[in-house]
Design a protein around this motif. Structure first.
Motif, mmCIF file in Angstrom:
data_model
loop_
_atom_site.group_PDB
_atom_site.id
_atom_site.type_symbol
_atom_site.label_atom_id
_atom_site.label_comp_id
_atom_site.label_asym_id
_atom_site.label_seq_id
_atom_site.Cartn_x
_atom_site.Cartn_y
_atom_site.Cartn_z
ATOM 1 N N VAL A 134 0.677 -0.744 -0.290
ATOM 2 C CA VAL A 134 -0.165 0.062 0.335
ATOM 3 C C VAL A 134 0.606 1.071 -0.143
ATOM 4 O O VAL A 134 1.186 2.005 -0.808
ATOM 5 C CB VAL A 134 -1.176 -0.002 1.287
ATOM 6 C CG1 VAL A 134 -1.611 1.344 1.242
ATOM 7 C CG2 VAL A 134 -1.452 -1.041 1.196
ATOM 8 N N ALA A 135 2.006 1.619 0.969
ATOM 9 C CA ALA A 135 2.475 2.773 1.515
ATOM 10 C C ALA A 135 3.776 2.687 -0.086
ATOM 11 O O ALA A 135 3.502 4.103 -0.313
ATOM 12 C CB ALA A 135 3.521 2.420 2.041
ATOM 13 N N VAL A 136 3.685 1.763 -0.744
ATOM 14 C CA VAL A 136 4.699 1.959 -2.210
ATOM 15 C C VAL A 136 3.646 2.066 -3.101
ATOM 16 O O VAL A 136 4.464 2.774 -4.074
ATOM 17 C CB VAL A 136 5.762 0.665 -2.198
ATOM 18 C CG1 VAL A 136 6.637 0.227 -3.255
ATOM 19 C CG2 VAL A 136 6.574 0.650 -0.551
ATOM 20 N N ALA A 379 1.653 5.793 7.669
ATOM 21 C CA ALA A 379 3.350 5.638 8.205
ATOM 22 C C ALA A 379 4.428 5.289 7.072
ATOM 23 O O ALA A 379 4.952 5.563 7.139
ATOM 24 C CB ALA A 379 2.522 5.124 9.843
ATOM 25 N N GLY A 380 3.841 4.099 6.280
ATOM 26 C CA GLY A 380 4.723 3.770 5.750
ATOM 27 C C GLY A 380 4.694 5.232 4.588
ATOM 28 O O GLY A 380 6.362 5.128 3.704
ATOM 29 N N PHE A 381 3.823 5.243 4.190
ATOM 30 C CA PHE A 381 3.818 5.913 2.648
ATOM 31 C C PHE A 381 4.659 7.693 3.576
ATOM 32 O O PHE A 381 5.104 7.870 2.703
ATOM 33 C CB PHE A 381 2.195 6.657 2.552
ATOM 34 C CG PHE A 381 2.569 7.910 1.555
ATOM 35 C CD1 PHE A 381 2.410 7.227 -0.247
ATOM 36 C CD2 PHE A 381 2.114 9.012 2.286
ATOM 37 C CE1 PHE A 381 2.087 8.594 -0.513
ATOM 38 C CE2 PHE A 381 1.931 10.046 0.638
ATOM 39 C CZ PHE A 381 1.976 9.868 -0.423
ATOM 40 N N LEU A 382 4.034 8.560 4.367
ATOM 41 C CA LEU A 382 4.916 9.511 4.978
ATOM 42 C C LEU A 382 6.575 9.202 5.014
ATOM 43 O O LEU A 382 7.824 9.922 4.955
ATOM 44 C CB LEU A 382 4.599 9.554 6.649
ATOM 45 C CG LEU A 382 3.288 10.143 6.351
ATOM 46 C CD1 LEU A 382 2.084 10.580 7.943
ATOM 47 C CD2 LEU A 382 3.232 11.621 5.789
ATOM 48 N N LEU A 383 7.046 7.877 5.552
ATOM 49 C CA LEU A 383 8.102 7.632 5.314
ATOM 50 C C LEU A 383 9.312 7.523 4.828
ATOM 51 O O LEU A 383 10.203 8.108 4.064
ATOM 52 C CB LEU A 383 8.455 5.775 6.357
ATOM 53 C CG LEU A 383 8.227 6.227 7.957
ATOM 54 C CD1 LEU A 383 8.225 4.712 8.354
ATOM 55 C CD2 LEU A 383 9.412 7.044 8.313
ATOM 56 N N LEU A 384 8.718 7.329 3.518
ATOM 57 C CA LEU A 384 8.755 6.864 2.003
ATOM 58 C C LEU A 384 8.561 8.676 1.025
ATOM 59 O O LEU A 384 9.850 8.839 0.886
ATOM 60 C CB LEU A 384 8.066 6.284 0.893
ATOM 61 C CG LEU A 384 7.785 4.692 1.619
ATOM 62 C CD1 LEU A 384 6.758 4.185 0.625
ATOM 63 C CD2 LEU A 384 9.810 3.980 0.802
ATOM 64 N N THR A 385 7.856 9.360 1.973
ATOM 65 C CA THR A 385 7.745 11.120 0.919
ATOM 66 C C THR A 385 8.380 11.383 1.461
ATOM 67 O O THR A 385 8.316 12.677 0.855
ATOM 68 C CB THR A 385 6.170 10.529 0.270
ATOM 69 O OG1 THR A 385 5.471 10.588 1.194
ATOM 70 C CG2 THR A 385 5.491 9.365 -0.819
#
Length: 408
Positions: A134-136, A379-385
């Protein structure tokens, strides 16, 4: 031939040729260390091969990147293959680059696939890996939309592609979206000036290029007929992955909906195993297309295991490599054509819509089941972006969170 730095000539490629062994060593190093997806890979290539080793100059490198973005297929692997062709003097150099860059991640993912039975009961861990997807994929859509749909016409093409894929479904809907996007681009995306082109010294003749393009087309047509006539699962497996690799415009993440249509829909693998493997693929270096090796290994119908992984891996990469070898001798003339560039702008906008539709189904609908899932994926999305964390860090954190919460 040693790995000493070589001066580049005015046509963009190092005057001293390299050996396939040298090419393999350099790309094996890149395959072991290049995390972060195709855009990051292109940065690693430039640092290692343009800045440090001077195999090619910036103008020649930009020309190769433009070609591989124009064609369907895994852009970073295609650039690496083309650099190997140019540096290694032909096919042996190109194949050495591809094997060196692809081998590490393929072996890691096959090892994970063969050990899948040992972790089959770790539902929380697998769910965490699905949240990684989902995040990636969300990050991929965010970045691609900013660069490929910067104006109203291309945003409209992307929206239309979402509708086509949603209502038509399957691989046919995705093909239709790309074709319609290219046609719309001819009408709506012709305002920009054609990009300038630099010259490359290509060790392939136009006759060889034409043969590669003919081979690409033949392998789109013949395997389905042979699979139907013989009932061979091996040919059907090769055909499914070859067709997926032939239709990927816009980056490795776009292979997600194509491979799902070819593997989950016919029941060759489960949706859970598919998304868990896609999450694992974010944690390894090298090209995202090596996800195909994982799928080939975990499938239920034989051939699977190592044989299935090899068939799937060759199948998904082969069309992109044939297209690069076929297009290189003709690229200077084609790239200057405004109509070709307009069609590709429309096709790339459609790709954003295809990935957006896949983000909803199956990625979101099968992964985000609770408010806590939403919070972890965000949280994963924000860590990446926002924090630009390496993808492997997000994989580890969300997999651990899923394992802990699943066992609670």
């Amino acid at each position: 031939m040693t790995d000493e730095l070589q001066p580049a000539d005015r046509r963009g490629v190092a005057t001293d040729g390299g050996s396939p062994a040298e090419v393999f060593r350099v790309f094996l190093k890149l395959g072991l260390t290049s995390f972060g997806g195709p855009i990051a890979h292109l940065g690693y290539f430039r640092d290692e091969l343009v800045v440090r080793r001077r195999w090619i100059d910036d103008a020649g490198y930009a020309d190769l990147v433009a070609l591989c973005q124009f064609l369907p297929g895994p852009a970073s692997s295609q650039v690496g293959f083309a650099l190997g062709l140019l540096r290694g003097g032909g096919w042996r150099g190109g194949l050495a680059a591809w094997v060196g860059f692809t081998l590490p991640s393929a072996l890691l993912l096959v090892a994970c696939a063969l050990g899948a039975a040992a972790v089959a009961g770790a539902g929380g861990l697998l769910h965490g890996l699905k949240l990684v997807a989902v995040a990636v994929v969300g990050q991929a859509i965010w970045g691609m939309a900013r660069s490929l749909t910067p104006d109203r016409p291309r945003a409209a093409i992307a929206l239309a592609a979402v509708l086509v894929v949603t209502f038509a479904g399957g691989a046919g809907g995705q093909i239709a979206a790309i074709v319609l996007g290219a046609l719309a681009g001819l009408r709506l995306c012709r305002g920009e000036a054609p990009a300038a082109a630099s010259q490359l010294r290509v060790p392939l003749s136009r006759r060889t290029g034409a043969a590669c393009l003919a081979g690409f087309a033949a392998l789109l047509v013949l395997p389905p007929a042979l699979a139907g006539a013989t009932g061979s699962q091996a040919i059907a497996l090769f055909d499914a992955f070859y067709r997926s690799g032939a239709l990927v415009f816009g980056g490795g993440h776009v292979v997600l909906p194509l491979l799902r249509a070819e593997t989950v829909a016919p029941g060759w693998t489960s949706n859970e195993a598919f998304l868990a493997g896609y999450g694992l693929a974010q944690a390894v270096p090298g090209p995202l297309f090596t996800f195909a090796a994982y799928l080939g290994a975990v499938m239920e119908p034989a051939p699977n295991g190592i044989a299935g992984a090899a068939i799937a891996l060759v199948g998904v990469f082969l069309p992109g490599l044939l297209l690069v070898a076929g297009a290189l001798p003709f690229w200077d003339a084609l790239r200057r054509r405004a109509l070709a560039q307009a069609a590709m702008r429309g096709a790339n906008a459609a790709v954003v819509g295809i990935l957006g539709a896949a983000f909803y189904d199956p990625v979101w609908t099968s992964s985000v089941l609770t408010p806590l899932d939403f919070a972890l994926a965000l949280a994963g999305f924000l860590l990446l972006t926002v924090w630009t964390a390496p993808p492997w860090v997000v994989v580890v954190l969300l997999a651990l969170a899923g394992a802990l919460l699943g066992g609670a």
